[in-house]
Design an enzyme around this catalytic site. Sequence first.
Site, PDB file in Angstrom:
ATOM      1  N   PRO A  83      -2.746  -5.307   8.086  1.00 17.09           N
ATOM      2  CG  PRO A  83      -1.196  -4.350   9.560  1.00 17.09           C
ATOM      3  CD  PRO A  83      -1.443  -5.586   8.750  1.00 17.09           C
ATOM      4  CE1 TYR A  84      -1.953  -1.646   0.251  1.00 15.10           C
ATOM      5  CE2 TYR A  84      -3.022  -3.743  -0.224  1.00 15.10           C
ATOM      6  CZ  TYR A  84      -2.603  -2.494  -0.627  1.00 15.10           C
ATOM      7  OH  TYR A  84      -2.845  -2.078  -1.914  1.00 15.10           O
ATOM      8  CB  VAL A  85      -6.082  -6.916   4.000  1.00 20.21           C
ATOM      9  CG1 VAL A  85      -7.503  -7.421   3.767  1.00 20.21           C
ATOM     10  CG2 VAL A  85      -5.098  -7.672   3.105  1.00 20.21           C
TER      11      VAL A  85
END
Length: 257
Positions: free
Chosen positions: A160-162
Amino acid sequence: MTQKNGLLSGKVSLITGASSGIGAATAKVFAAEGATVVLAARRVDRLEALVTEIRKTGAEASYTAMDVSRDEDVKRAVEFTVEKYGRLDLAFNNAGIGCDQEPMHLMRQNAFDEIMEINVGGVWHCLQHQISAMLRCGAGGAIVNNSSVGGLQAIPAGAPYVASKHAVIGLTRAAAAEYAQRGIRVNAVAPGTTRTEIIAGWFERNPGLEEQLHQATPQSRTAEPEEIAQAVAWLCSDRSSFVTGTVMPVDGGYTLV
């Protein structure tokens, strides 16, 4: 000490996520380069202390509490800046949260929504209100969004961060294309390994990760927040007047390999 003829002299700026790390470092660099700075974040006690520190250098600084995931908070912060100082010239959209590497199929169901709400939704809210203010003021402006090397390639962080940092780049390029002819430049920085609260916690929970990242970085070290802040200041300055829609890696060469 504030420079009378600094890179950002006479400019009014708004910095989100300004209570620590890259945001706080950028506030100090902007102030030293002659800008008026409005600091926004959730931790008001830290903002108050930082404003006091900056004012001691002779610069003008104020703060306002803000959660970037709340559109009404962002609108209020932008309105506060314009009402207090008459306009908004520069913005650095830095607020965001991290996410440890974990198999996608084992993540809790709301992990994706939480990351996207702040890292992407926050930038969306900021762009909308900042651009509206700049258009009303009629003098154009410069906006820098904080992405990550994780917005350029997969890194040892949660999916999700990427995904969120890739999305920040998409918003940056879309806004740059849409508002270039109206005098507003929109760029992004993509920091590599940088000594912030988020990264310190990441390293603490993942022993050996910092050394692993150093091995993958040609300069083989962790950056200080001020090094990212200097790049942001340049992108916001008139010295980058023909630069818009770019994503500037500030990563010690990490994305070269």
